[in-house]
Design a protein around this motif. Structure first.
Motif, PDB file in Angstrom:
ATOM      1  N   SER A 137      17.586   3.578   1.469  1.00  9.98           N
ATOM      2  CA  SER A 137      18.379   4.750   1.845  1.00  9.98           C
ATOM      3  C   SER A 137      17.596   6.043   1.633  1.00  9.98           C
ATOM      4  N   SER A 138      16.805   6.076   0.561  1.00 11.80           N
ATOM      5  CA  SER A 138      15.979   7.251   0.284  1.00 11.80           C
ATOM      6  C   SER A 138      14.983   7.498   1.419  1.00 11.80           C
ATOM      7  N   LEU A 139      14.361   6.429   1.906  1.00  6.71           N
ATOM      8  CA  LEU A 139      13.413   6.556   3.024  1.00  6.71           C
ATOM      9  C   LEU A 139      14.146   6.971   4.298  1.00  6.71           C
ATOM     10  N   TYR A 140      15.314   6.385   4.499  1.00  2.00           N
ATOM     11  CA  TYR A 140      16.115   6.676   5.695  1.00  2.00           C
ATOM     12  C   TYR A 140      16.500   8.153   5.741  1.00  2.00           C
TER      13      TYR A 140
ATOM     14  N   LYS B 298      15.003  10.562   4.384  1.00  2.00           N
ATOM     15  CA  LYS B 298      13.822  11.419   4.554  1.00  2.00           C
ATOM     16  C   LYS B 298      13.431  11.532   6.021  1.00  2.00           C
ATOM     17  N   GLY B 299      14.138  10.791   6.868  1.00  2.00           N
ATOM     18  CA  GLY B 299      13.878  10.879   8.305  1.00  2.00           C
ATOM     19  C   GLY B 299      12.877   9.869   8.826  1.00  2.00           C
ATOM     20  N   LEU B 300      12.479   8.912   7.995  1.00  2.00           N
ATOM     21  CA  LEU B 300      11.517   7.906   8.455  1.00  2.00           C
ATOM     22  C   LEU B 300      12.196   6.952   9.423  1.00  2.00           C
ATOM     23  N   ARG B 301      11.652   6.827  10.615  1.00  2.00           N
ATOM     24  CA  ARG B 301      12.259   5.960  11.614  1.00  2.00           C
ATOM     25  C   ARG B 301      11.214   5.041  12.245  1.00  2.00           C
ATOM     26  N   ASP B 302      10.557   5.508  13.278  1.00  2.00           N
ATOM     27  CA  ASP B 302       9.672   4.651  14.064  1.00  2.00           C
ATOM     28  C   ASP B 302       8.260   4.644  13.480  1.00  2.00           C
TER      29      ASP B 302
ATOM     30  N   VAL C 174       0.833  -1.214   0.000  1.00  3.39           N
ATOM     31  CA  VAL C 174       0.000   0.000   0.000  1.00  3.39           C
ATOM     32  C   VAL C 174       0.863   1.258   0.000  1.00  3.39           C
ATOM     33  N   TYR C 175       2.158   1.119   0.339  1.00  2.90           N
ATOM     34  CA  TYR C 175       3.002   2.297   0.536  1.00  2.90           C
ATOM     35  C   TYR C 175       3.711   2.737  -0.736  1.00  2.90           C
ATOM     36  N   LYS C 176       3.632   4.031  -0.996  1.00  2.00           N
ATOM     37  CA  LYS C 176       4.333   4.633  -2.133  1.00  2.00           C
ATOM     38  C   LYS C 176       5.842   4.607  -1.874  1.00  2.00           C
ATOM     39  N   GLY C 177       6.595   4.391  -2.947  1.00  2.00           N
ATOM     40  CA  GLY C 177       8.045   4.436  -2.828  1.00  2.00           C
ATOM     41  C   GLY C 177       8.664   3.211  -2.195  1.00  2.00           C
ATOM     42  N   MET C 178       7.839   2.223  -1.897  1.00  2.00           N
ATOM     43  CA  MET C 178       8.349   0.971  -1.322  1.00  2.00           C
ATOM     44  C   MET C 178       8.013  -0.145  -2.317  1.00  2.00           C
ATOM     45  N   ASP C 179       8.771  -0.185  -3.383  1.00  2.00           N
ATOM     46  CA  ASP C 179       8.459  -1.063  -4.510  1.00  2.00           C
ATOM     47  C   ASP C 179       9.310  -2.331  -4.528  1.00  2.00           C
ATOM     48  N   ILE C 180      10.618  -2.125  -4.448  1.00  2.00           N
ATOM     49  CA  ILE C 180      11.527  -3.270  -4.579  1.00  2.00           C
ATOM     50  C   ILE C 180      11.417  -4.192  -3.370  1.00  2.00           C
ATOM     51  N   GLY C 181      11.472  -3.614  -2.174  1.00  2.00           N
ATOM     52  CA  GLY C 181      11.467  -4.416  -0.955  1.00  2.00           C
ATOM     53  C   GLY C 181      10.173  -5.157  -0.703  1.00  2.00           C
ATOM     54  N   THR C 182       9.065  -4.685  -1.280  1.00  2.00           N
ATOM     55  CA  THR C 182       7.779  -5.365  -1.097  1.00  2.00           C
ATOM     56  C   THR C 182       7.453  -6.287  -2.274  1.00  2.00           C
ATOM     57  N   ALA C 183       8.372  -6.378  -3.237  1.00  2.00           N
ATOM     58  CA  ALA C 183       8.158  -7.190  -4.448  1.00  2.00           C
ATOM     59  C   ALA C 183       6.877  -6.781  -5.162  1.00  2.00           C
ATOM     60  N   LYS C 184       6.657  -5.483  -5.220  1.00  2.00           N
ATOM     61  CA  LYS C 184       5.454  -4.947  -5.874  1.00  2.00           C
ATOM     62  C   LYS C 184       5.525  -5.232  -7.381  1.00  2.00           C
TER      63      LYS C 184
ATOM     64  N   GLU D  16       4.882   7.034   6.016  1.00  2.00           N
ATOM     65  CA  GLU D  16       4.751   7.381   7.441  1.00  2.00           C
ATOM     66  C   GLU D  16       3.347   7.116   7.993  1.00  2.00           C
ATOM     67  N   GLN D  17       2.404   6.762   7.128  1.00  2.00           N
ATOM     68  CA  GLN D  17       1.026   6.536   7.568  1.00  2.00           C
ATOM     69  C   GLN D  17       0.835   5.115   8.091  1.00  2.00           C
ATOM     70  N   GLU D  18      -0.105   4.979   9.034  1.00  2.00           N
ATOM     71  CA  GLU D  18      -0.429   3.679   9.599  1.00  2.00           C
ATOM     72  C   GLU D  18      -1.479   2.994   8.722  1.00  2.00           C
ATOM     73  N   PHE D  19      -1.517   1.662   8.792  1.00  2.00           N
ATOM     74  CA  PHE D  19      -2.505   0.895   8.045  1.00  2.00           C
ATOM     75  C   PHE D  19      -2.887  -0.318   8.874  1.00  2.00           C
ATOM     76  N   SER D  20      -4.176  -0.630   8.917  1.00  2.00           N
ATOM     77  CA  SER D  20      -4.656  -1.713   9.769  1.00  2.00           C
ATOM     78  C   SER D  20      -5.529  -2.679   8.979  1.00  2.00           C
ATOM     79  N   ALA D  21      -5.828  -3.815   9.597  1.00  2.00           N
ATOM     80  CA  ALA D  21      -6.722  -4.794   8.968  1.00  2.00           C
ATOM     81  C   ALA D  21      -8.100  -4.190   8.734  1.00  2.00           C
ATOM     82  N   ALA D  22      -8.557  -3.371   9.668  1.00  2.00           N
ATOM     83  CA  ALA D  22      -9.874  -2.738   9.517  1.00  2.00           C
ATOM     84  C   ALA D  22      -9.894  -1.798   8.315  1.00  2.00           C
TER      85      ALA D  22
END
Length: 317
Positions: free
Chosen positions: A226-229, A231-235, A41-51, A71-77
């Motif tokens: 590295s691009s995500l890193y 950008k300051g994405l951490r927790d 569901v996440y933009k910019g996360m293509d290779i690691g998710t085998a999209k 940076e957004q949360e996603f749930s089963a609901a």
């Protein structure tokens, strides 16, 4: 009584060949594909998710890809709500919705029409666990979850402190695990569903997983992470995904590049094992062994015949 809408679901562990088969089945059954993966569901996360790549889609519409920022949360609901919307839209076009993925709870929530309610919270208890994570590390808190709710512990990655703590908080407040609360619900089929499961000889599957990781690295996985890193994405939830947290270990200086790749392979293999265990224990699945890669066409014919008998013939009775 109104007839239930038809739904095809393709599940199986990572690297077993779901994407390739889904395209073939979508062409045969006039289908559109809904991603059943919690991280695609996440933009910019293509290779690691085998999209799936645009060139691989062969004109088949895909849904629930690239709908959120990392940076957004996603749930089963949330998945349940969006997937149900997509299913309705696809049916209005006279096509067959096909959910493809490996996130078991997400897919269950749709086919069994789970009712998610807001569980109570206890800020003091949550803060106590957060302090324990800081002082002793996540492993200490994760062991608590394993003790009271092994089902959730098998589904939540040990490094995902937010979800580990939330699962413990639910148990602390209600006396019931998240898994128990869901299992107590009546499992009514919302759709006329056919569930196909793909499996494979374990050594072959593990070999394919290792090869896929090497291919991801060659395609630029380290650059993507590295691009995500930078950008300051951490927790946040997305970075806890397999394929990202291992590379973060390298970027933060805790792992060598080689050891981060090996950790990614090992975690992916373990994840595949957990996926298979989950699907076999939780869902009514017709399994097909995909070990003989040279007979993909023959296996596709076999699977297509099963689907036709399960979904199409019933419509004519």
């Amino acid at each position: 009584m109104q007839k239930k809408k038809k739904l095809l679901v393709i599940i199986g562990p990572t690297a077993v060949g779901k994407t390739k088969l889904s395209i073939e089945l979508a062409k045969r059954f006039n289908g559109e594909i809904i991603s059943g993966d919690s991280m695609q569901v996440y933009k910019g996360m293509d290779i690691g998710t085998a999209k799936i790549k645009e060139t691989e889609k062969e004109g088949i519409p895909h849904h629930l890809l690239d709908i959120l920022e990392p940076e957004q949360e996603f749930s089963a609901a949330q998945f349940q709500s969006r997937a149900n919307e997509a299913i309705q839209e696809i049916h209005t076009r006279g096509k067959l919705p096909i959910i493809v993925g490996g996130t078991g709870l997400y897919i269950q929530s749709v086919i069994y029409d789970y009712h998610f309610s807001e569980s109570p919270s206890n800020p003091e208890y949550r803060q106590e666990l957060e302090r324990e994570v800081k002082e002793k590390g996540i492993e200490s808190v994760f062991q608590k979850l394993q003790a009271v709710d092994p089902d959730s512990a098998g589904r939540i990655h040990p490094n995902n402190s937010r979800r580990v703590i939330r699962a413990l908080e639910i148990y602390h407040c209600t006396g019931k695990t998240m898994s128990e609360q869901l299992s107590e619900q009546t499992k009514e089929w919302k759709y006329d569903t056919c569930i196909i499961g793909l499996t494979m000889d374990r050594d072959l599957l593990y070999s394919r997983i290792n090869a896929r990781v090497d291919e991801m690295v060659n395609e630029g996985l380290f650059e993507e992470v590295s691009s995500l890193y930078h950008k300051g994405l951490r927790d946040c939830q997305s970075i806890q995904a397999i394929g990202y947290k291992e590379i973060y270990g390298f970027l933060e200086g805790n792992l060598t590049k080689e050891s981060s790749i090996e950790a990614l392979k090992q975690n992916s293999r373990r994840f595949a094992k957990r996926q298979l265990t989950w699907f076999r224990n939780k869902m009514d699945v017709k399994w097909f062994d995909m070990s003989n890669l040279e007979q993909f066409s023959k296996k596709t014919e076999e699977i297509s015949a099963y689907i036709a008998g399960k979904l199409c013939n019933k419509a004519n009775k």
